[in-house]
Structure formats: C-alpha cells, structure tokens
Design an enzyme around this catalytic site. Structure first.
Site, mmCIF file in Angstrom:
data_model
loop_
_atom_site.group_PDB
_atom_site.id
_atom_site.type_symbol
_atom_site.label_atom_id
_atom_site.label_comp_id
_atom_site.label_asym_id
_atom_site.label_seq_id
_atom_site.Cartn_x
_atom_site.Cartn_y
_atom_site.Cartn_z
ATOM 1 N N ARG A 273 0.844 -1.197 0.000
ATOM 2 C CA ARG A 273 0.000 0.000 0.000
ATOM 3 C C ARG A 273 0.885 1.256 0.000
ATOM 4 N NH1 ARG A 273 -5.144 1.801 -0.636
ATOM 5 N NH2 ARG A 273 -6.099 2.801 1.148
ATOM 6 N N THR B 3 -9.548 1.061 -8.730
ATOM 7 C CA THR B 3 -8.819 -0.095 -8.276
ATOM 8 C C THR B 3 -9.040 -1.235 -9.266
ATOM 9 O OG1 THR B 3 -9.236 0.727 -6.065
ATOM 10 C CG2 THR B 3 -8.767 -1.623 -6.222
ATOM 11 N N THR C 129 -4.185 -0.414 -6.910
ATOM 12 C CA THR C 129 -4.991 0.764 -7.227
ATOM 13 C C THR C 129 -4.180 2.046 -7.342
ATOM 14 O OG1 THR C 129 -6.939 1.993 -6.455
ATOM 15 C CG2 THR C 129 -5.428 1.253 -4.766
ATOM 16 N N ASN D 93 -6.291 4.593 -6.572
ATOM 17 C CA ASN D 93 -7.440 5.162 -5.878
ATOM 18 C C ASN D 93 -8.480 5.607 -6.903
ATOM 19 O OD1 ASN D 93 -8.965 5.601 -3.645
ATOM 20 N ND2 ASN D 93 -8.209 7.665 -3.267
ATOM 21 N N ASP E 2 -7.633 8.368 1.097
ATOM 22 C CA ASP E 2 -8.154 7.276 1.940
ATOM 23 C C ASP E 2 -7.857 7.499 3.430
ATOM 24 O OD1 ASP E 2 -9.619 5.749 0.231
ATOM 25 O OD2 ASP E 2 -8.029 4.331 -0.254
ATOM 26 N N SER F 211 -7.792 0.988 3.858
ATOM 27 C CA SER F 211 -8.254 0.532 2.539
ATOM 28 C C SER F 211 -9.504 -0.314 2.680
ATOM 29 C CB SER F 211 -7.136 -0.294 1.899
ATOM 30 O OG SER F 211 -7.585 -0.887 0.702
ATOM 31 N N SER F 212 -10.236 -0.435 1.581
ATOM 32 C CA SER F 212 -11.359 -1.385 1.534
ATOM 33 C C SER F 212 -11.004 -2.618 0.719
ATOM 34 C CB SER F 212 -12.577 -0.725 0.885
ATOM 35 O OG SER F 212 -13.024 0.356 1.662
ATOM 36 N N GLY G 63 -13.702 -0.956 -6.420
ATOM 37 C CA GLY G 63 -15.005 -0.352 -6.154
ATOM 38 C C GLY G 63 -15.066 0.509 -4.908
ATOM 39 N N GLY G 64 -13.919 1.051 -4.479
ATOM 40 C CA GLY G 64 -13.928 1.975 -3.342
ATOM 41 C C GLY G 64 -14.526 1.323 -2.109
HETATM 42 N N1 GLY Z 1 -8.363 3.226 -2.703
HETATM 43 C C1 GLY Z 1 -9.385 2.310 -2.464
HETATM 44 C C2 GLY Z 1 -9.103 1.431 -1.282
HETATM 45 O O1 GLY Z 1 -7.965 1.159 -1.000
HETATM 46 O O2 GLY Z 1 -10.017 1.036 -0.624
#
Ligand code: GLY
Length: 568
Positions: free
Chosen positions: A99, A381, A399, A401, A423, A452-453, A473-474
C-alpha cells in the site's frame, strides 16, 4: 445457469428465478488445470501465457500486474499500491502489503483550509500522492515465490508499451470519461488523450516513456524505481510541483509481509486481508453476523437476505469508521471486532422486520461493553485472481485510488500518480471521496498507510483451494466481495451467476440502501415498505471470482464489463 448436484433444489429454483428476472445467465468459463481472471483481456492472456510456460501463480500475478499498468491505465499501475494474498498448495499463506505510504513531510491537517475545512487537495494535484508501492510489491513477491526470471515477467508489459496494442472500446471510453482530469495535466493530455485527438477503438496505443521505465525496471528491479533514475526524476517532478514524495520517501519504502486474517464460516475457511485493509475484518465480521440468522432461506436477493446482509453491513461500517487503520500506528482491535460474543451481540441488535436507523448504531465496542457484553479477550482499483496447475492461488487488488489516480503522469516516466492520500481521514467525521468517514485512528501521519477497503480473499474447503475473489469499487469493495461469497457459499451459485447478480450496498452513513441497476422492482418496493431509504447505483464493486467445482476451475467476471477469464 447450471445447478450443481450439491445444491438444494429449493435454493436452486429460487436462484434460477432470481437470475431469470434480474440478469442474463451465462455459463462460467471452465478449465481443467489453471486459471486467470482479470479486468482486461490482454493482461489476463499474459498471465495464462506465463502459466503455460511453466510459471507459477505468483509469476503470473507479477506479469499480470505489470501488464495491467500498460493496458488498463485507469487502475493498473506502477505509481500506486495494493495487496497480494498468496495461498500455496501446501497450505502456507501470506499477505503482502504494498500500500502507498504517507510521505515524510505529510501532516495531519495538510488538506484543511484556513477555516479547518477539507480541500480537494487529497484528490487532485501533486500533493494527493502517497509513496507508491506496486513495483516493490511485485519484486518482493517474485523474490519470495517466483520461479521465472524477473525480466521475463516484465517483458510482456514492456512489449505492450513499446509496440502498442489495439485500443478496446472500454479503454477509449475510460479516456473519454476522464477527459477533464487528464486534460488538466499536459503529460496526461499528450499521452492518454493524444493532445486532444482522442483514441478510437481499434487504433494502436503506444507508450514509449512507460516502455523506457519498464526497461529500466526489467534491468534494475525495484531498486531502479526507488533509488535509481526513475526515483530521481519522480522526486524532482514532485518537488517542482509542490508534491511531497521525495527521494528519501522512495528509498525508505518497504513492503510489509503480514499474516492474513483467517476465520471459519460454516464448512469453509476464509483467508483474507488484514489491516490496513478494513476489508478482511469486514468480511469476517459480516459473515459472523449472518451466520445463524437463516438469512439464506428465501434465496439470493430476497427481501430477507437483503435485509440481514444490509444490517450486517451497516454495523460493520459503523465499526470501520472508528477502529480500523494502519496497525503500525494504531492498535486495531481486530480480536475484539471478530470475537464471537461481540459478533453475536451485533447480530441480536438486528430487528427481523425493520431496518435499524443508523443514528442508533455507532461503533460498537464501547456500547457492547456498556451492555455488559464480555468479549474482551485480551483499519478505482483493479483485482485479479490466479490459480496454477499445482493449486497455488493468488488474489491481488491494487490501485491508484481514483480512476487514473490524480490524473497526473510523471513527466518522461509514462506512469500515472495515485491520489491515495484521500483514503486517510483528512478531518475526523468528514466523508472522503467514497463517502466513508474516519476518525483519529486513520488520521494522516508520516509513513502511515491509509485505511483501505481492498479485500482479496481466498477460501478453502477441507483444506483445499475452493475460491479466490476480490474487486475494485472503493468503499463498496467489501460489501461486493461479501455478497459474491454468500452467493457461492450459501446460495450455491456458480461464479459467473454470482458476479452477475445485481448487488446492494449499505455503509452506515449515509443511512441509505443502494441497489444496483437491475435489482428486481418487487424486492425494491418491499424493502422500501420495510423502511429502507433507497437509492439506485450503477454498480457495487466489479467482483471477479474463481471457484473449484468438483475438480474443475470455474471463473466469472461481470458480463457487463470486458474482463476475461483465461485458463487451460
Ligand atoms: N483506494 C481504495 C481502497 O484502498 O479502498
């Protein structure tokens, strides 16, 4: 759609009815030995080629990741970061966290104006970028697990960038839909919009500067990217434009190898993403809340199933807002959030007949303590999955983002920069680009990784590979992945039917149930009558999955998009 032998007849018929009403049914792609599913066909085929040439799943994952940086520039990247989950055929698992990290000069209030209100600088402009991790992540994975020479895995991406490839309609559309943002940066405008003469499907798209960068990476590896010519040129451009990423940040960047989160759900073992992803805690907590509710009895996307899943989502997102962050900077209470008594208490707060207004649901640990619940035992992403012929499995989500990141291309280097700093919680309680809020735990600190998601997940059954799944998908990644998991595990759907089924999303705040276009109108009306405030949404994560079904690999990628399942 085909019903499996193991599928209960009633559930099978309900699933068939739901799919017939909601989506065109398409068979999954099947393969006897190995499989790749990725969101861009050329990159999927790069992975298949590596597997056919004797590479393992990690070799293929590295080559796909680099190829996507060329063929899928809205999300594939060298300038972003992500997560790789690996499960080897011998049962060993690991999670590589590459990340992006907040630069050394980042400060907690760097995106607030003089009145203390958040600006758009976390999304647009040079200051929105964190230190990229993708190249380090791929090299780390290769050094630890790879069997092919590094340069051989970079070669397909390099050739695609140097010789070009035919622009797909999807790629042309993506340039077009991000025209405003890409036009704002002269280098992006020149490369991706051909200085205003936009690419049409079928034309050849060459990226010579990106090819040069990939050639240096093929020769010098990650050291070149983080300390060599690429690093110097990137840091110089950052300094010239007010960005924060410096040569010191690049040289200091480290991949973090973490233990994946693991948990059981019915007869399945779930291996998923630990913090700084919120996704794995989310999937495990939501599955735990659902387990024992009999939410599945009326079939997929029934009022009952949507109600219980949405209420599980609401409760998890309340916890996410407070307790999840980079574990190196914040003591994330993972055990408490997944403790059986806590999860059971959250489950008991669900009213079977009515939605619980979000104002009555907060981050739960302190409330549960007050209720004398004693669980205390002691964070745009793209995604792809690979399974090789030996049974090694890899799930990668990485990603920039936003789609095309911050829209800025590093001058002369050919790759886009991320806007991952969004984020973080720029201001506690104020929603970010995805509408999710965060608190102090996810505040900006130098070197910290934003929450992050992303939820790459691998599932086993009886100790053997069963499923690999994940999505872009955020904030909707985690709920999208959850739904495809229950569609396969509880509703016995094949992966193609599962990814094509219209999805829904709830993230606590706003107190809204989002229903993907194509959701059955009668179910929507019944949910509205129950009291759910409802809004339509174009999509809930673009989920991709591979499932082992009686010794045959089955792959699914959403029919409405142009990903590819490629196997042999
Ligand atoms: N940038 C999207 C995530 O990491 O959740």
């Amino acid at each position: 759609m085909s019903c499996r032998q193991s599928r209960p007849l009633a559930v099978c018929l309900l699933t068939l009815l739901t799919l017939t009403a909601a989506a065109r049914a398409k068979d999954p792609v099947r393969a006897a030995h190995a499989m790749v599913v990725a969101q861009e066909p050329l990159a999927a085929d790069v992975g298949r080629r590596v597997l056919l040439d004797g590479g393992n799943a990690v070799d293929a994952a590295v080559a796909i990741g680099l190829a996507l940086a060329v063929t899928h520039p809205s999300a594939g990247n060298l300038g972003g970061g992500g997560f790789m989950l690996v499960r080897l055929a011998n049962g060993k698992t690991t999670f590589l966290d590459f990340r992006e990290a907040a630069p050394e000069k980042a400060t907690r209030d760097m995106y607030l104006d003089a009145e203390g209100n958040p600006t758009k600088d976390s999304i647009f402009g040079w200051r929105s970028s964190g230190t990229p991790g993708s190249v380090a992540g791929f090299e780390f994975a290769h050094k630890k697990f790879g069997s092919k020479p590094w340069a051989e895995l970079v070669a397909p991406a390099l050739q695609l960038a140097r010789n070009g490839f035919s622009v797909s309609q999807t790629l042309a559309d993506s340039f077009h839909s991000s025209e405003k943002m890409l036009t704002a940066d002269p280098e992006s405008k020149r490369i991706f919009l051909r200085d205003g003469t936009q690419y049409k499907a079928g034309e050849t798209f060459k990226q010579p500067e990106l090819a040069d960068t990939l050639a240096r990476i093929a020769k010098g590896g990650a050291k070149e990217f983080y300390e060599g010519e690429t690093a110097k040129r990137l840091a110089a451009a950052m300094a010239a434009h007010g960005g924060l990423v410096s040569t010191r940040d690049l040289a200091a960047y480290k991949v973090v190898e973490r233990a994946p989160l693991e948990g059981n759900y019915k007869q399945f073992h779930i291996i998923t993403a630990p913090p700084p992803s919120a996704g794995g805690v989310g999937v495990l907590q939501m599955l735990g809340i659902l387990d024992g509710t009999n939410f599945e009895s009326d079939g997929p996307n029934s009022v009952k199933a949507v109600h219980y899943e949405a209420e599980a989502m609401r409760r998890f997102y309340a916890d996410r807002s407070e307790y999840l962050a980079d574990p190196q900077f914040y003591n994330v209470p993972v055990k408490s959030l997944l403790a059986a008594d806590y999860v059971a208490w959250r489950r008991r707060t669900i009213d079977p007949n009515h939605p619980t207004p979000s104002e009555y649901i907060g981050p739960g640990l302190q409330r549960a303590q007050a209720a004398h619940v004693s669980w205390f035992e002691s964070s745009e992403t793209t995604h792809y999955n690979v399974v090789d012929a030996k049974g090694n499995a890899v799930a990668v989500t990485y990603t920039l983002n936003n789609s095309f990141g911050n829209g800025i291309t590093a001058p002369g280097l050919g790759f886009l920069l991320n806007d991952e700093m969004d984020d973080f919680a720029a201001k506690p309680g104020v929603p970010n680009m995805f509408g999710v809020t965060g608190g102090d735990a996810n505040a900006i600190e130098p070197g910290k990784r934003p929450l992050s998601s992303m939820t790459p997940t691998i599932i086993t059954k009886d100790g053997k590979f069963f499923m690999a799944v994940g999505a872009p998908g955020g904030s909707r990644i985690t709920t999208g992945v959850l739904q495809v998991i229950v569609d396969v595990l509880d509703f016995h759907m094949n992966p193609q039917d599962a990814v094509d089924l219209p999805r829904f999303h709830h993230q606590w705040k706003p107190d809204t149930l989002y229903l993907q276009n194509g959701f059955p109108a009668d179910t929507e009306a019944a949910l509205a009558r129950m009291g759910y405030p409802i809004k339509p949404i174009s999509g809930v994560a673009r989920v991709e999955a591979i499932v082992m079904n009686n010794g045959v690999l089955e792959g699914g990628t959403e029919s409405r998009l142009d990903g590819k399942v490629s196997g042999y």
